[in-house]
Enzyme design. Structure first.
Site, short mmCIF file in Angstrom:
data_model
loop_
_atom_site.label_atom_id
_atom_site.label_comp_id
_atom_site.label_asym_id
_atom_site.label_seq_id
_atom_site.Cartn_x
_atom_site.Cartn_y
_atom_site.Cartn_z
N GLU A 7 0.83 -1.20 0.00
CA GLU A 7 0.00 0.00 0.00
C GLU A 7 0.87 1.26 0.00
O GLU A 7 0.55 2.24 -0.65
CB GLU A 7 -0.93 0.01 1.22
CG GLU A 7 -2.21 -0.79 1.02
CD GLU A 7 -2.91 -0.47 -0.30
OE1 GLU A 7 -3.08 0.72 -0.61
OE2 GLU A 7 -3.26 -1.42 -1.04
N SER A 92 19.86 -7.76 -8.54
CA SER A 92 18.74 -7.84 -9.48
C SER A 92 18.91 -8.82 -10.65
O SER A 92 17.97 -9.52 -10.98
CB SER A 92 18.39 -6.46 -10.04
OG SER A 92 18.19 -5.53 -9.00
N HIS A 221 3.57 -9.86 -9.73
CA HIS A 221 5.02 -10.07 -9.69
C HIS A 221 5.68 -9.02 -8.79
O HIS A 221 6.49 -9.34 -7.92
CB HIS A 221 5.61 -9.99 -11.10
CG HIS A 221 7.11 -9.94 -11.11
ND1 HIS A 221 7.86 -11.03 -10.72
CD2 HIS A 221 7.98 -8.95 -11.38
CE1 HIS A 221 9.15 -10.70 -10.78
NE2 HIS A 221 9.24 -9.44 -11.17
N SER A 222 5.34 -7.76 -9.02
CA SER A 222 5.89 -6.67 -8.22
C SER A 222 4.91 -5.52 -8.34
O SER A 222 3.87 -5.65 -9.01
CB SER A 222 7.26 -6.24 -8.75
OG SER A 222 7.09 -5.56 -9.99
C1 LIG Z 1 19.06 -11.35 -16.18
C2 LIG Z 1 17.70 -10.86 -15.95
N1 LIG Z 1 16.75 -10.97 -16.91
C3 LIG Z 1 15.50 -10.51 -16.70
C4 LIG Z 1 15.16 -9.94 -15.51
C5 LIG Z 1 13.75 -9.38 -15.31
N2 LIG Z 1 13.00 -10.20 -14.35
C6 LIG Z 1 12.97 -9.89 -13.03
S1 LIG Z 1 12.11 -11.01 -12.14
C7 LIG Z 1 11.73 -11.92 -13.51
C8 LIG Z 1 10.91 -13.17 -13.37
C9 LIG Z 1 11.56 -14.23 -12.53
O1 LIG Z 1 10.68 -15.29 -12.30
P1 LIG Z 1 10.99 -16.46 -11.28
O2 LIG Z 1 12.44 -16.79 -11.32
O3 LIG Z 1 10.05 -17.57 -11.54
O4 LIG Z 1 10.73 -15.83 -9.82
P2 LIG Z 1 9.34 -15.31 -9.20
O5 LIG Z 1 9.21 -13.87 -9.58
O6 LIG Z 1 8.28 -16.15 -9.72
O7 LIG Z 1 9.49 -15.41 -7.71
C10 LIG Z 1 12.28 -11.33 -14.65
C11 LIG Z 1 12.13 -11.85 -16.02
C12 LIG Z 1 16.17 -9.83 -14.52
N3 LIG Z 1 15.94 -9.28 -13.31
N4 LIG Z 1 17.41 -10.30 -14.76
#
Ligand SMILES: Cc1ncc(C[n+]2csc(CCOP(=O)(O)OP(=O)(O)O)c2C)c(N)n1
Ligand SMILES: [Mg+2]
Lengths: 332, 357
Positions: A7, A92, A221-222
């Site tokens: 929030e 990240s 996701h975020s």
């Molecule tokens: C190298 C890289 N590529 C793309 C991203 C963008 N990104 C951030 S989180 C995410 C999804 C990750 O999914 P998962 O590993 O299943 O974790 P969850 O979010 O489901 O907990 C992506 C594509 C990133 N942070 N780093």
């Protein structure tokens, strides 16, 4: 905590946040570890830090980048880290923590101190090359590391079915010659037992172990994501109703006669009050000291920065009101 | 595992996916067009360029992560969603380009393309040379580059100087909608690997569409800079978002009788040295502006090349580089803006170089 900080982001008080709704049972894995085992997380593992004693205040301070934030306000919210609690600062770029975890475990093995490394990641991150390199190296080098895959069905908008076509992530562990177990990731006791057994293998036999915990990401996701664009509200509701780790734990405790509805109400109320207090306190704190602007790029400040700092210090001293010096912690 | 859990991992999505091929989906996406006289955002310009080129040439297709569902992570058209493996899908795109198709490989940001840089540099850029000219790699690598807003040290880097170093690559960085459309179309048509460094903060900015832009054959030649504003007192060489800041500073300076010429590089490689030399000969002063780090940056290269050229003798003051700060990008918003060049910094530096109060 998740609801309050989510929030807070919506209201523009912090810039970003990620919740762990639906994946709370992960905390069972933390409980099975030794507090000195080193943790590498991805970003959705606040529960592990909570279990280790990271305080509500510390979470809030990080998200607010205030003077008490151990990261000195240099990272996005949720990128927690704690040297005392043996929790590596979140990074990240996905999956980079996986080979790093193998390396840390290899170093631990050389020290021979009977600790292990635990590395958390999502099923999406397991598509990165780093995952494969990290697992293969851990297996061949005999690294005491537990790879814990949170398979929560989604990587942002990409469902697991589009992420891979094999039998989940577990099948890959077997391919690398790694002892592997798949557990119900919404069952805190299953997770606890599996992690405990994995730790025994890792520490006693210097072997990596892969755990695949099947769960569901109830959260978006975020705060930069709106998951209604790619999944139905009903799907999320069904999951929350049918198979939610908190509901299951609550029902289990109540069936045992160890937990009463009234206690539940009371505990929830107290927790909420504690979170809101920590939140309000964090918001009131000052920003990190201006002097921190110059530190930590290198172990010692380069001459150019020393010069710059002296210049700024003089200006701040001369015009404290213009620079709102009181908003910042005292410089050193 | 509970029954509910099982269902998620065996969804009928497989059936849906089976019918998804790049061309199969093409009919269902909104077709982007450019109408002269209307306002058009950078995002729409990029979409239109890609749509038109896909329509024009069967061999053009798009892949990347987080693209199909969202129409691109940043809502730019895309068709082929990949697992999260930058090195993997960049390699797949490079392989498909070797095999004669023309992939457009989209990165969520160029910050994540670091995971794939071996494919881009060691394979994409060099294979044509190493194969004795027998295997070309007609590919476009695109995505947002440089600082966005409040995303900290790991998501904010400018890679122009990284890719600008590599023989075999062409590198462009559009500023406005015209650049976006013309450079993207040129990049797709170019038989070499081309890196298109976009800027996330510019995607939503609108610009007027010209009659030329509406043409399906509107391409901007790679390697040519654009004079955004004529001037006589000092030349600013810049690219991407800082073009806007340079123009604003020039506007302010004009009110004080200082006439700044603004060159939008458009291409980082090849670099339009002729245009810079010509301008410096006229203004006798040169300033470069970029968001990247100072050391070994685009500005460093421009100064070095000017130093080696006949324009050096025309300079009345040393070249001035205005760049991002030499620190990992701070997360705090106020420090982030202080770490990047803006209108005010440019304005002040111009006066300093010209020695005006
Ligand atoms: C190298 C890289 N590529 C793309 C991203 C963008 N990104 C951030 S989180 C995410 C999804 C990750 O999914 P998962 O590993 O299943 O974790 P969850 O979010 O489901 O907990 C992506 C594509 C990133 N942070 N780093
Ligand atoms: Mg996931």
């Amino acid at each position: 905590m998740d609801s309050v900080l989510y929030e807070a982001q919506r209201q523009g008080r912090i810039s970003f946040y990620m919740t762990s709704f639906g994946e709370e049972a992960l905390i069972g894995s933390a409980a099975a570890l030794d507090p000195k085992d080193h943790v590498f997380g991805q970003y959705r593992e606040a529960g592990v830090l909570l279990q280790r004693g990271f305080t509500l205040e510390q979470f809030m301070n990080q998200c607010y980048s205030n003077e008490l934030d151990q990261g000195k306000g240099r990272q996005m919210p949720v990128h927690y880290g704690s040297k005392e609690l043996h929790f590596q600062t979140i990074s990240s770029p996905l999956a980079t923590q996986i080979p790093q975890a193998s390396g840390a475990a290899y170093a631990m093995r050389r020290e021979g101190n009977k600790q292990c490394v635990v590395c958390y990641f999502g099923e999406g991150a397991a598509s990165e090359g780093d995952f494969h390199a990290g697992l293969n190296m851990a297996a061949t080098l005999g690294c005491p590391v537990i790879f814990y895959c949170r398979n929560n069905g989604y990587a942002i908008s990409t469902p697991s079915i589009e992420q891979y076509r094999g039998d989940g992530i577990a099948s890959r562990g077997i391919g690398y010659g790694i002892d592997t177990i798949r557990v119900d990731g919404n069952d805190i006791w299953a997770i606890y037992e599996a992690t405990k057994a994995a730790r025994k293998l890792a520490v006693e036999q210097n072997k990596p172990v892969l755990i695949e915990a099947m769960t569901y990401r109830v959260s978006h996701h975020s705060t930069s994501d709106d998951s209604s664009a790619y999944r139905s509200k009903k799907e999320v509701e069904d999951w929350s109703k049918r198979d939610n780790p908190l509901a299951r734990m609550r029902a289990w405790l109540m069936n045992k006669g160890w937990w009463e509805k009234s206690e539940d109400v009371e505990v929830t109320k107290a927790a909420k009050a504690a979170v809101l207090k920590a939140f309000a306190d964090a918001e009131k704190l000052k920003k990190p000291a201006v002097s921190e602007m110059y530190t930590d790029v290198y172990d010692e400040m380069i001459p150019e920065l020393v010069r710059e700092k002296a210049e700024i210090d003089a200006l701040l001293k001369k015009y404290p009101d213009y620079y709102q010096v009181n908003d910042y912690a005292k410089s050193t | 595992m509970s029954a509910a859990l099982k269902s998620l991992f065996k969804t009928p999505a497989a059936a849906r996916l089976a019918s998804r091929s790049p061309r199969a989906l093409f009919g269902s996406i909104r077709y982007n067009t450019t109408v002269a006289g209307e306002q058009i955002t950078v995002r729409e310009a990029l979409n239109a360029a890609i749509d038109e080129e896909m329509e024009r040439d069967e061999k053009v297709w798009l892949l990347g992560e987080e693209v199909a569902q969202y129409n691109g992570a940043y809502k730019v058209t895309a068709l082929f969603d990949t697992p999260i493996t930058e090195m993997g899908f960049a390699g797949i795109a490079v392989g498909a380009a070797f095999h004669g198709t023309k992939p457009i490989c989209e990165f969520m940001t160029f910050n994540f393309a670091m995971q794939a840089i071996d494919q881009v540099v060691n394979s994409g850029a060099k294979t044509y040379y190493m194969s004795g000219g027998s295997t070309s790699c007609p590919i476009v690598f695109r995505g947002p580059n440089g600082a966005a807003a409040g995303v900290g040290a790991q998501h904010s880097q400018d890679y122009a100087s990284w890719y600008g170093q590599i023989p075999g690559l062409k590198v462009v960085s559009p500023y406005d909608a015209e650049d976006a459309k013309g450079l993207m179309k040129a990049a797709i048509r170019d038989p070499n690997p081309v890196i298109v460094l976009e800027n996330e903060l510019m995607y939503g900015t609108s610009f007027p569409a010209t009659a030329e832009m509406a043409s399906k054959d509107f391409v901007i030649p790679l390697g040519k800079a654009k004079t955004m504003r004529e001037g006589t007192d000092l030349t600013i060489v810049t690219y991407s978002r800082p073009v806007a800041f340079a123009m604003e500073a020039a506007e302010l300076l004009a009110k004080e009788g200082i006439n700044v010429e603004v060159l939008n590089l458009r291409s980082i490689r090849p670099l339009d040295l002729d245009a810079i030399i010509k301008s410096v000969k006229k203004t006798n002063h040169l300033m470069t502006v970029e968001q990247g780090f100072p050391q070994f940056g685009v500005g460093s290269e421009v100064s070095a090349q000017i130093m080696e050229s006949e324009a050096f003798d025309y300079l009345d003051a040393p070249v001035c580089r205005v760049t991002g700060a030499d620190v990992p990008m701070p997360y705090a918003q106020n420090l982030e803006s202080l770490a990047l060049p803006d209108t005010e910094v440019i304005y002040k530096q111009v006066k300093r170089v010209l020695n005006i109060e």
